[in-house]
Design an enzyme around this catalytic site. Structure first.
Site, PDB file in Angstrom:
ATOM      1  N   THR A  54       0.825  -1.201   0.000  1.00 42.53           N
ATOM      2  CA  THR A  54       0.000   0.000   0.000  1.00 42.53           C
ATOM      3  C   THR A  54       0.864   1.256   0.000  1.00 42.53           C
ATOM      4  OG1 THR A  54      -1.651  -1.198   1.300  1.00 42.53           O
ATOM      5  CG2 THR A  54      -1.806   1.213   1.282  1.00 42.53           C
ATOM      6  N   GLU A  55       0.610   2.148  -0.966  1.00 42.71           N
ATOM      7  CA  GLU A  55       1.317   3.431  -1.053  1.00 42.71           C
ATOM      8  C   GLU A  55       2.840   3.267  -1.073  1.00 42.71           C
ATOM      9  OE1 GLU A  55      -0.437   6.122  -1.606  1.00 42.71           O
ATOM     10  OE2 GLU A  55      -2.383   5.154  -1.297  1.00 42.71           O
ATOM     11  N   LEU A  56       3.304   2.134  -1.602  1.00 41.67           N
ATOM     12  CA  LEU A  56       4.733   1.806  -1.691  1.00 41.67           C
ATOM     13  C   LEU A  56       5.419   1.777  -0.329  1.00 41.67           C
ATOM     14  CD1 LEU A  56       6.048   3.625  -4.910  1.00 41.67           C
ATOM     15  CD2 LEU A  56       5.045   1.350  -4.685  1.00 41.67           C
TER      16      LEU A  56
END
Length: 397
Positions: free
Chosen positions: A146-148
């Site tokens: 998630t979100e890197l």
């Protein structure tokens, strides 16, 4: 050896919560704004997903195997596609059949489970992996959180789940003098290869493209190609939200024309080639190790977790949510587990962010609430009702 370009898009739609008042607690356990979810999904489908998928399909056909892209699609988005716009799912299936598209694995509910709970993280990863198999007939072999979001400990968890390739941010405070334009290894888990986002070149498209005050406006495919060629290293990782195209950057800005021209320009030039993450780690050898002791992400100037856990409101909501997991493990009610998953979506915490300065405008752009305090109160009302339901289910055992 030619330089590589890895073009990756994040596809996510949150399950938006309805206005849930204190007096609803214990009386009404439907938490979702179905009208908003349907309306927004259909709008984004028409402005972004369908036209962009059609554009990519045509460019892949023209490229005869030379143009390749990568997607991660959250389970929350897949559920909404199936419910409100099945034609979007079908358009992604057509892309999958080309053999030029890689689908990544991630957390099913676009959650912060990698920070909150090892068991929840593993459950969501396996659930998402199966969803990609079911929807597109392919088994994901590379991972993006998630979100890197990434750290050494998260990398070890991901590697233990069978992935040897992961995407994250080329954060300046982690890289130091190193360039993001190489493959790297996790220092504490050397069998895990890391692809790092080139945030400057990525954000030229995602954030600066239609800014007329930007000295480089207007951005053309030929100009961008020159920047790609001039960049150092072996691989340029261009990672961005898919909603950049047509939703965040309107069609009138020329964003579709840009993306229609770029693949052909790169292929015609011949000095670079498009690769997917799994192809990249086969083509390029890791240049060095990197260590990420504290979690990073691709959000805001800090590139850390402060967009979701930067204030006491967010931390309180986060801690109270994951404190319920132990109780949930004692019961077997699918509707409670489904709600637990949707309440984990990172967006709910993002709406509580109190950054009002450097990144405040970006947070406002994606926030349906007038203030972060409204977001917190609404979420905690829902969490109170959810907690009652969990306790009641245990009492019934």
């Amino acid at each position: 050896m030619s330089k590589s370009i890895c073009l990756y898009f994040q596809v996510h739609q949150p399950t938006r919560l309805r206005l849930y008042r204190f007096f609803d607690i214990g009386k009404d356990s439907h938490y979702y704004d179905d009208f908003a979810n349907r309306t927004i999904l259909k709008r984004v489908a028409q402005k972004c997903y369908l036209p962009m998928n059609d554009l990519l399909l045509k460019e892949i056909s023209k490229g005869k195997g030379k143009f390749k892209v990568t997607f991660s699609i959250s389970g929350s988005a897949l559920e909404q596609f199936d419910r409100y716009a099945p034609e979007v799912t079908e358009s992604f299936r057509k892309l999958a059949k080309t053999g030029c598209v890689e689908f990544l694995c991630e957390t099913y509910n676009h959650s912060l489970a990698s920070i909150g709970s090892v068991e929840a993280f593993k459950h969501q990863v396996e659930k998402h992996k199966q969803a990609i198999i079911d929807h597109f007939g392919v088994t994901p072999t590379a991972f993006r959180n998630t979100e890197l979001i990434y750290s050494n400990s998260i990398g070890s968890m991901v590697n233990s789940l069978g992935f040897n390739t992961m995407l994250t941010e080329g954060a300046r405070h982690i890289m130091g003098w190193k360039s993001p334009n190489y493959i790297y290894r996790d220092e504490s888990c050397e069998s895990l290869n890391l692809l790092l986002r080139n945030y400057t070149l990525s954000d030229d498209i995602a954030f600066r493209f239609e800014n007329r005050e930007w000295p480089e406006w207007p951005l053309t495919a030929d100009k961008y190609l020159a920047w790609l060629k001039a960049a150092d290293g072996e691989i340029i990782n261009l990672f961005m939200d898919y909603e950049t195209f047509g939703e965040h950057r309107k069609a009138e800005s020329g964003i579709f024309d840009f993306m229609r021209a770029l693949p052909g320009a790169v292929i015609k030039d011949g000095s670079m080639e498009f690769v997917t993450p799994s192809e990249a780690v086969k083509k390029h050898t890791a240049a060095d190790d990197i260590s990420v002791p504290q979690a990073i992400s691709w959000a805001d100037e800090e590139r850390d977790l402060s967009a979701w856990l930067g204030n006491e409101l967010q931390q309180d909501a986060f801690n109270k949510l994951y404190a319920l997991e132990e109780k949930l493990l004692l019961i077997d009610k699918s509707e409670l587990w489904a709600d637990f998953g949707h309440l984990q979506e990172s967006d709910h915490l993002y709406y509580m962010c109190t950054k009002f300065f450097s990144d405040g405008e970006i947070h406002k752009m994606f926030n349906p609430y007038d203030t972060p305090y409204e977001a917190f109160i609404n979420y905690m009302n829902i969490l109170s009702d959810f907690s009652i339901r969990v306790n009641d289910a245990i009492a019934e055992k």
